[in-house]
Design an enzyme around this catalytic site. Structure first.
Site, mmCIF file in Angstrom:
data_model
loop_
_atom_site.group_PDB
_atom_site.id
_atom_site.type_symbol
_atom_site.label_atom_id
_atom_site.label_comp_id
_atom_site.label_asym_id
_atom_site.label_seq_id
_atom_site.Cartn_x
_atom_site.Cartn_y
_atom_site.Cartn_z
ATOM 1 N N ASP A 294 0.841 -1.207 0.000
ATOM 2 C CA ASP A 294 0.000 0.000 0.000
ATOM 3 C C ASP A 294 0.870 1.248 0.000
ATOM 4 O O ASP A 294 0.560 2.247 -0.674
ATOM 5 C CB ASP A 294 -0.891 0.085 1.264
ATOM 6 C CG ASP A 294 -1.714 -1.159 1.483
ATOM 7 O OD1 ASP A 294 -1.916 -1.902 0.518
ATOM 8 O OD2 ASP A 294 -2.154 -1.370 2.638
HETATM 9 C C1 26A Z 1 -11.898 -6.798 1.254
HETATM 10 N N1 26A Z 1 -10.692 -6.917 2.055
HETATM 11 C C2 26A Z 1 -10.330 -8.234 2.454
HETATM 12 C C3 26A Z 1 -9.945 -5.786 2.383
HETATM 13 C C4 26A Z 1 -8.781 -5.844 3.173
HETATM 14 C C5 26A Z 1 -8.064 -4.644 3.368
HETATM 15 N N2 26A Z 1 -8.446 -3.471 2.834
HETATM 16 C C6 26A Z 1 -9.567 -3.478 2.111
HETATM 17 N N3 26A Z 1 -10.314 -4.591 1.888
HETATM 18 N N4 26A Z 1 -8.131 -6.817 3.853
HETATM 19 C C7 26A Z 1 -7.051 -6.257 4.425
HETATM 20 N N5 26A Z 1 -7.018 -4.938 4.143
HETATM 21 C C8 26A Z 1 -6.040 -3.945 4.579
HETATM 22 O O1 26A Z 1 -4.807 -4.199 4.005
HETATM 23 C C9 26A Z 1 -3.876 -3.419 4.739
HETATM 24 C C10 26A Z 1 -2.478 -3.941 4.562
HETATM 25 O O2 26A Z 1 -2.116 -3.978 3.233
HETATM 26 C C11 26A Z 1 -5.805 -3.934 6.065
HETATM 27 O O3 26A Z 1 -6.756 -3.111 6.701
HETATM 28 C C12 26A Z 1 -4.370 -3.410 6.183
HETATM 29 O O4 26A Z 1 -4.306 -2.097 6.683
#
Ligand code: 26A
Length: 339
Positions: A294
């Site tokens: 990210d």
């Molecule tokens: C739909 N899903 C599974 C998700 C996520 C996500 N952000 C949006 N949608 N699953 C994990 N994260 C985020 O990824 C970040 C790390 O790359 C987490 O909240 C975490 O901050």
């Protein structure tokens, strides 16, 4: 304060992060390096985590992390806008405060029926496994983008960013933004986010990709994409094919950007493969690799929005990731960006 230049959209989540044992991962059938949507069997994990380990609450959601990192690097307040759906609750307030205090212009949709989404971030030896209960994030609706206020913002910004995770929630919103970008010759940047998005939401990925100008993936997402398309295993070949695959806005060539952790980032654009070396991080300096991808996208996006060339965009991405992996989760350094 400047007028916003970058529009980011995603699932605003509160990360509940803890260092856990491998037994805890096994108990919930979770694998390191993976990110999944919580099923019924995972629901007790959030309480269990708080009871069993010392937890940190950190603002998360992949695209919100990217937005915060880009804003931190751009410095000029409210250059980045972020939207998504939260609940009308304490956690929603915490996310808003954290993101606004980083200077991001926050334009959440709020839902009074469902609590703000949460992500269990389970860290073991610097790798992590994530299990997300989307909650209110799943209630995002395209109508939010059709309000006069949001239409004005969308019309005025110059760049769009989304992570693949949002395709589980509102693919029609994604396509609306993609079409707007292509029709107005504005760049649309997109991160594939996780292998499960490619495996289980491929139709949505295929619908959005024609509008995408810059695609980000790490090595495992890139390999999953290659398998899905029957393009073989070679990342350079996958990048080359993806760079010319189904593109609506022909005024911009597509750049495919594959990060590979400590190894060189591969970029394929205009028939040419280029490699960019990331900044070396000694393992004792790494706190955790959560949000490394990210923050690469955040740094890249910051430089890209300033019209920098690919070498500079990747350098900014590597810098963003270098800063964030030396912090707990997607926590921003308290010092100004040195970029
Ligand atoms: C739909 N899903 C599974 C998700 C996520 C996500 N952000 C949006 N949608 N699953 C994990 N994260 C985020 O990824 C970040 C790390 O790359 C987490 O909240 C975490 O901050």
């Amino acid at each position: 304060m400047s007028s916003p230049k970058i529009f980011c959209i995603g699932n605003p989540l509160l990360d509940i992060s803890a260092h856990v044992t491998t037994d805890f991962l096994t108990k919930y059938d979770l694998k390191l390096g993976n990110a999944i949507l919580a099923e019924e069997k995972h629901m007790p994990i959030y309480e269990d985590l708080v009871k069993s380990f010392k937890v940190d609450y950190i603002p998360g959601g992949a695209a919100q992390n990217t937005a915060r990192v880009a804003q931190w690097m751009l410095k000029d307040k409210q250059t980045v806008v972020y939207s998504g759906c939260v609940g009308k609750d304490e956690n929603g307030k915490i996310l808003r405060e954290a993101t606004e205090s980083n200077g991001v212009l926050v334009k959440y949709l709020e839902n009074s029926e469902v609590p703000t989404g949460a992500c269990a971030v389970l860290i073991n030896d610097k790798e992590r496994s994530m299990c997300t209960n989307l909650g209110a994030a799943n209630k995002f609706h395209i109508s939010h983008l059709e309000t006069e206020e949001m239409k004005a913002i969308i019309n005025s910004v110059e760049n769009f960013y989304m992570a693949g995770y949002f395709l589980t929630v509102s693919p029609d919103s994604a396509v609306l933004l993609g079409k707007h970008a292509a029709e107005n010759n504005k760049p649309f940047l997109f991160g594939l986010a996780a292998p499960f998005i490619i495996d289980f939401f491929f139709t949505q990925v295929e619908q959005l990709l024609p509008y995408v100008d810059v695609v980000f993936a790490n090595e495992s997402e890139a390999a999953t994409f290659g398998r899905k398309m029957n393009w073989g295993e070679d990342l350079a070949v996958i990048a080359e094919k993806l760079s010319v695959w189904n593109k609506v806005n022909t005024k911009r060539s597509r750049a495919v950007v594959f990060t590979q952790g400590p190894n060189a980032t591969l970029v394929f654009q205009d028939g040419k493969l280029t490699q960019y070396k990331p900044i070396a991080v000694p393992s004792e300096e790494i706190v955790d690799l959560n949000a490394a991808g990210d923050s690469f996208c955040g740094g890249f996006l910051a430089a890209f929005s300033l019209g920098k060339d690919m070498a500079k965009c990747c350098e900014a991405g590597h810098y963003g990731a270098w800063e964030i992996i030396r912090q707990n989760g997607a926590t921003l350094p308290t010092t100004p960006s040195k970029f």
